[in-house]
Design an enzyme around this catalytic site. Structure first.
Site, PDB file in Angstrom:
ATOM      1  N   SER A   7       0.834  -1.201   0.000  1.00  0.00           N
ATOM      2  CA  SER A   7       0.000   0.000   0.000  1.00  0.00           C
ATOM      3  C   SER A   7       0.869   1.250   0.000  1.00  0.00           C
ATOM      4  O   SER A   7       1.614   1.501   0.948  1.00  0.00           O
ATOM      5  CB  SER A   7      -0.904   0.019   1.242  1.00  0.00           C
ATOM      6  OG  SER A   7      -1.433   1.320   1.404  1.00  0.00           O
ATOM      7  N   HIS A  32      -1.442  -1.345  -3.981  1.00  0.00           N
ATOM      8  CA  HIS A  32      -2.699  -0.941  -3.338  1.00  0.00           C
ATOM      9  C   HIS A  32      -2.759   0.584  -3.244  1.00  0.00           C
ATOM     10  O   HIS A  32      -1.844   1.215  -2.738  1.00  0.00           O
ATOM     11  CB  HIS A  32      -2.731  -1.570  -1.943  1.00  0.00           C
ATOM     12  CG  HIS A  32      -4.019  -1.459  -1.213  1.00  0.00           C
ATOM     13  ND1 HIS A  32      -5.113  -2.243  -1.492  1.00  0.00           N
ATOM     14  CD2 HIS A  32      -4.390  -0.662  -0.176  1.00  0.00           C
ATOM     15  CE1 HIS A  32      -6.093  -1.954  -0.650  1.00  0.00           C
ATOM     16  NE2 HIS A  32      -5.680  -0.984   0.161  1.00  0.00           N
ATOM     17  N   ASP A  34      -4.907   3.587  -1.799  1.00  0.00           N
ATOM     18  CA  ASP A  34      -5.937   3.921  -0.810  1.00  0.00           C
ATOM     19  C   ASP A  34      -6.504   5.304  -1.073  1.00  0.00           C
ATOM     20  O   ASP A  34      -5.851   6.308  -0.815  1.00  0.00           O
ATOM     21  CB  ASP A  34      -5.325   3.914   0.598  1.00  0.00           C
ATOM     22  CG  ASP A  34      -5.124   2.505   1.127  1.00  0.00           C
ATOM     23  OD1 ASP A  34      -6.099   1.727   1.109  1.00  0.00           O
ATOM     24  OD2 ASP A  34      -4.000   2.194   1.559  1.00  0.00           O
ATOM     25  N   MET A  36      -9.077   8.078   0.029  1.00  0.00           N
ATOM     26  CA  MET A  36      -9.876   8.464   1.209  1.00  0.00           C
ATOM     27  C   MET A  36     -10.467   9.852   0.990  1.00  0.00           C
ATOM     28  O   MET A  36      -9.773  10.752   0.519  1.00  0.00           O
ATOM     29  CB  MET A  36      -8.989   8.498   2.449  1.00  0.00           C
ATOM     30  CG  MET A  36      -8.283   7.209   2.748  1.00  0.00           C
ATOM     31  SD  MET A  36      -7.292   7.423   4.235  1.00  0.00           S
ATOM     32  CE  MET A  36      -6.500   5.806   4.319  1.00  0.00           C
ATOM     33  N   HIS A  65      -8.565   0.930  -3.530  1.00  0.00           N
ATOM     34  CA  HIS A  65      -9.426   0.752  -2.357  1.00  0.00           C
ATOM     35  C   HIS A  65     -10.129   2.077  -2.098  1.00  0.00           C
ATOM     36  O   HIS A  65      -9.535   3.025  -1.617  1.00  0.00           O
ATOM     37  CB  HIS A  65      -8.536   0.341  -1.167  1.00  0.00           C
ATOM     38  CG  HIS A  65      -9.277   0.157   0.110  1.00  0.00           C
ATOM     39  ND1 HIS A  65      -8.630   0.018   1.329  1.00  0.00           N
ATOM     40  CD2 HIS A  65     -10.601   0.069   0.386  1.00  0.00           C
ATOM     41  CE1 HIS A  65      -9.526  -0.137   2.283  1.00  0.00           C
ATOM     42  NE2 HIS A  65     -10.726  -0.106   1.748  1.00  0.00           N
ATOM     43  N   MET A  67     -12.165   4.291  -0.095  1.00  0.00           N
ATOM     44  CA  MET A  67     -12.751   4.600   1.217  1.00  0.00           C
ATOM     45  C   MET A  67     -13.467   5.938   1.063  1.00  0.00           C
ATOM     46  O   MET A  67     -13.052   6.977   1.563  1.00  0.00           O
ATOM     47  CB  MET A  67     -11.652   4.645   2.277  1.00  0.00           C
ATOM     48  CG  MET A  67     -11.193   3.250   2.668  1.00  0.00           C
ATOM     49  SD  MET A  67      -9.643   3.270   3.555  1.00  0.00           S
ATOM     50  CE  MET A  67      -8.503   3.365   2.193  1.00  0.00           C
ATOM     51  N   MET A 136     -11.272  -5.825   6.276  1.00  0.00           N
ATOM     52  CA  MET A 136     -10.408  -4.845   6.924  1.00  0.00           C
ATOM     53  C   MET A 136      -9.990  -5.376   8.299  1.00  0.00           C
ATOM     54  O   MET A 136     -10.820  -5.835   9.078  1.00  0.00           O
ATOM     55  CB  MET A 136     -11.142  -3.513   7.117  1.00  0.00           C
ATOM     56  CG  MET A 136     -11.382  -2.710   5.856  1.00  0.00           C
ATOM     57  SD  MET A 136      -9.887  -2.268   4.953  1.00  0.00           S
ATOM     58  CE  MET A 136      -8.970  -1.292   6.165  1.00  0.00           C
ATOM     59  N   ASP A 174      -6.408  -6.227   4.952  1.00  0.00           N
ATOM     60  CA  ASP A 174      -5.788  -4.896   4.869  1.00  0.00           C
ATOM     61  C   ASP A 174      -5.764  -4.251   6.244  1.00  0.00           C
ATOM     62  O   ASP A 174      -6.804  -4.010   6.833  1.00  0.00           O
ATOM     63  CB  ASP A 174      -6.613  -4.049   3.886  1.00  0.00           C
ATOM     64  CG  ASP A 174      -6.049  -2.660   3.670  1.00  0.00           C
ATOM     65  OD1 ASP A 174      -4.948  -2.363   4.162  1.00  0.00           O
ATOM     66  OD2 ASP A 174      -6.742  -1.855   3.004  1.00  0.00           O
TER      67      ASP A 174
HETATM   68  C1  DX5 Z   1      -6.098   1.755   5.953  1.00  0.00           C
HETATM   69  C2  DX5 Z   1      -5.715   1.428   4.552  1.00  0.00           C
HETATM   70  C3  DX5 Z   1      -4.606   0.460   4.445  1.00  0.00           C
HETATM   71  C4  DX5 Z   1      -3.299   0.932   4.990  1.00  0.00           C
HETATM   72  C5  DX5 Z   1      -2.533  -0.241   5.505  1.00  0.00           C
HETATM   73  O1  DX5 Z   1      -7.302   2.434   5.967  1.00  0.00           O
HETATM   74  O2  DX5 Z   1      -6.818   0.879   3.867  1.00  0.00           O
HETATM   75  O3  DX5 Z   1      -4.450   0.001   3.115  1.00  0.00           O
HETATM   76  O4  DX5 Z   1      -2.526   1.602   4.031  1.00  0.00           O
HETATM   77  O5  DX5 Z   1      -1.397   0.217   6.114  1.00  0.00           O
HETATM   78  P1  DX5 Z   1      -0.646  -0.596   7.248  1.00  0.00           P
HETATM   79  O6  DX5 Z   1      -0.111  -1.822   6.630  1.00  0.00           O
HETATM   80  O7  DX5 Z   1       0.397   0.370   7.686  1.00  0.00           O
HETATM   81  O8  DX5 Z   1      -1.646  -0.896   8.327  1.00  0.00           O
HETATM   82 ZN    ZN Z   2      -6.468  -0.104   1.920  1.00  0.00          ZN
END
Ligand code: DX5
Ligand code: ZN
Length: 216
Positions: A7, A32, A34, A36, A65, A67, A136, A174
């Site tokens: 990620s 990955h 992310d 947000m 992903h 969010m 998650m 994740d």
């Molecule tokens: C959290 C993200 C993850 C995050 C994981 O909301 O969806 O993908 O980047 O990071 P680590 O491995 O540091 O928990």
């Molecule tokens: Zn993620």
């Protein structure tokens, strides 16, 4: 078959290009991304410009992903910019079935995510429409959190369901995954392993290689 999915949320953005190159050369198959929105989760990360920039220079499978509330607003653009897979949260979308159908129609793989407090039953109605279920293992929103131990039962539960009825569906996890808990997560049935901090903090190449070695 297992897939390592680093990620980039945990990457050093000053060096993002270099770090993605290292991850790719070291042999990770997925990346990955992310996204947000500051609404579904408290923080804002990044979106289309980063995805398209990475896409132009990398052949990795781009696992986006979302969010994001009402992710259906962004699916088309994400896929046009190069997302290979788009995962939406069942909690964030009023039209899950339609959105999954749209993702497939546009030629990308579908993922459906559940946050730690959401029961596995929430994904059941959509299993025929998903290529991947994302369990998650931290509250979505931030990297670097501790793995929530109770989530391992959910991984086992999803694995049972997949084995019984949906053998082609992948099970992604994740959040908080480290070399220390990798093996128990693989044993529980995870096959796509997202990890941010454990890859990008320290020696990125060595971290990828060690994860891959332990996932063989
Ligand atoms: C959290 C993200 C993850 C995050 C994981 O909301 O969806 O993908 O980047 O990071 P680590 O491995 O540091 O928990
Ligand atoms: Zn993620």
């Amino acid at each position: 078959m297992n897939y390592l999915c680093p990620s980039i949320l945990a990457a050093d953005f000053w060096e993002l290009g270099k770090q993605v190159e290292i991850v790719e050369k070291a042999g990770a198959p997925y990346l990955h991304i992310d996204v947000m929105d500051g609404m579904f989760v408290p923080s804002i990360s990044f979106g289309m410009p980063i995805l398209s920039c990475v896409r132009k220079r990398s052949a990795l499978f781009m696992d986006v992903h979302m969010m994001v509330e009402k992710p259906e607003r962004y699916i088309r653009e994400m896929i046009q910019l190069g997302a290979d897979g788009v995962t939406i949260h069942v909690e964030a979308c009023d039209c899950v079935s339609e959105t999954l159908a749209q993702i497939r129609e546009l030629g990308a793989k579908t993922g459906l995510a559940i946050s730690p407090e959401t029961p596995v039953s929430a994904v059941l109605p959509y299993m025929d429409q998903v290529d991947m279920v994302l369990v998650m293992t931290v509250r979505p929103g931030f990297g670097g959190q501790d793995y929530i131990a109770e989530c391992m039962d959910k991984i086992r539960e999803v694995r049972r369901m997949i084995n019984q009825s949906y053998p082609d569906v992948k099970l992604e996890i994740d959040g908080g995954v480290t070399l220390g808990n990798l093996e128990s997560n693989l044993d529980a049935g995870a096959d796509v392993i997202v990890t941010g901090s454990a890859i990008f903090k320290g020696d990125v190449e060595a971290n990828v290689r060690e994860f891959l070695r332990r996932m063989e």
